[in-house]
Write a protein that holds these residues in place. Sequence first.
Motif, PDB file in Angstrom:
ATOM      1  N   SER A   1       0.851  -1.174   0.000  1.00 27.62           N
ATOM      2  CA  SER A   1       0.000   0.000   0.000  1.00 27.62           C
ATOM      3  C   SER A   1       0.891   1.228   0.000  1.00 27.62           C
ATOM      4  N   GLU A   2       0.608   2.132  -0.906  1.00 34.88           N
ATOM      5  CA  GLU A   2       1.365   3.385  -0.928  1.00 34.88           C
ATOM      6  C   GLU A   2       0.773   4.407   0.033  1.00 34.88           C
ATOM      7  N   VAL A   3      -0.394   4.092   0.576  1.00 37.93           N
ATOM      8  CA  VAL A   3      -1.015   4.956   1.578  1.00 37.93           C
ATOM      9  C   VAL A   3      -0.335   4.668   2.900  1.00 37.93           C
TER      10      VAL A   3
ATOM     11  N   LYS B   1      -8.536   5.334   7.281  1.00 38.65           N
ATOM     12  CA  LYS B   1      -7.753   4.920   6.104  1.00 38.65           C
ATOM     13  C   LYS B   1      -7.937   3.441   5.765  1.00 38.65           C
TER      14      LYS B   1
ATOM     15  N   ILE C   1      -6.614   0.849   7.397  1.00 38.58           N
ATOM     16  CA  ILE C   1      -5.330   0.168   7.532  1.00 38.58           C
ATOM     17  C   ILE C   1      -5.114  -0.269   8.972  1.00 38.58           C
TER      18      ILE C   1
ATOM     19  N   HIS D   1       3.397  -6.547   9.444  1.00 34.17           N
ATOM     20  CA  HIS D   1       3.647  -5.408   8.553  1.00 34.17           C
ATOM     21  C   HIS D   1       5.133  -5.264   8.273  1.00 34.17           C
TER      22      HIS D   1
ATOM     23  N   GLY E   1       6.161   2.588   0.962  1.00 32.57           N
ATOM     24  CA  GLY E   1       4.890   1.972   1.288  1.00 32.57           C
ATOM     25  C   GLY E   1       4.983   1.020   2.455  1.00 32.57           C
TER      26      GLY E   1
ATOM     27  N   SER F   1       1.287  -5.407   4.252  1.00 32.25           N
ATOM     28  CA  SER F   1       0.697  -6.152   5.371  1.00 32.25           C
ATOM     29  C   SER F   1       0.425  -7.582   4.943  1.00 32.25           C
TER      30      SER F   1
ATOM     31  N   ASP G   1      -2.354  -7.634   2.644  1.00 31.77           N
ATOM     32  CA  ASP G   1      -2.006  -7.321   1.250  1.00 31.77           C
ATOM     33  C   ASP G   1      -1.528  -8.568   0.519  1.00 31.77           C
TER      34      ASP G   1
ATOM     35  N   ARG H   1      -4.450 -10.836  -0.212  1.00 32.06           N
ATOM     36  CA  ARG H   1      -5.233 -10.241  -1.302  1.00 32.06           C
ATOM     37  C   ARG H   1      -4.590 -10.530  -2.658  1.00 32.06           C
TER      38      ARG H   1
END
Length: 133
Positions: A8-10, A30, A32, A99, A110, A113, A116, A119
């Motif tokens: 994630s770049e967030v 967010k 996250i 993480h 980034g 996790s 991620d 996913r």
Amino acid sequence: MQVRDGMSEVVLTVGPSHTLREAARKMVEKGIGAALVTDDERPVPCIVTERDILNSLGRGEDPDAELVGEHMSEGLVAASPEWSLEHAASEMSTRGIRHLVVFDEGELSGVLSIRDIVRCWTATGATSGIGPS
């Protein structure tokens, strides 16, 4: 697949003087499960996770009084965007973390996790080869 494909770049940052409730609220906004903790006193960021907050609540501590700086993990584990997701998952498993903070040529790029990774693997049809029991 590589870490760069799943990360994630967030990236959410909070300060050590934020309360756990403030950090939790920002993480929920967010969507996250972790926030980087930046502090002018430290050259490298730390991390506070949903588990850190849950552990505090489980001990009966007040999330409006407890500060992030008292609950953050200082042993930040970094990953390269070129790592395979398998390598990242192995590092997470070995270290018991969820993480990894991703740095590209020394710059924060980034966070990856375990969510991620799952996913990515399920989106690409990766299977374990184990059938239902």
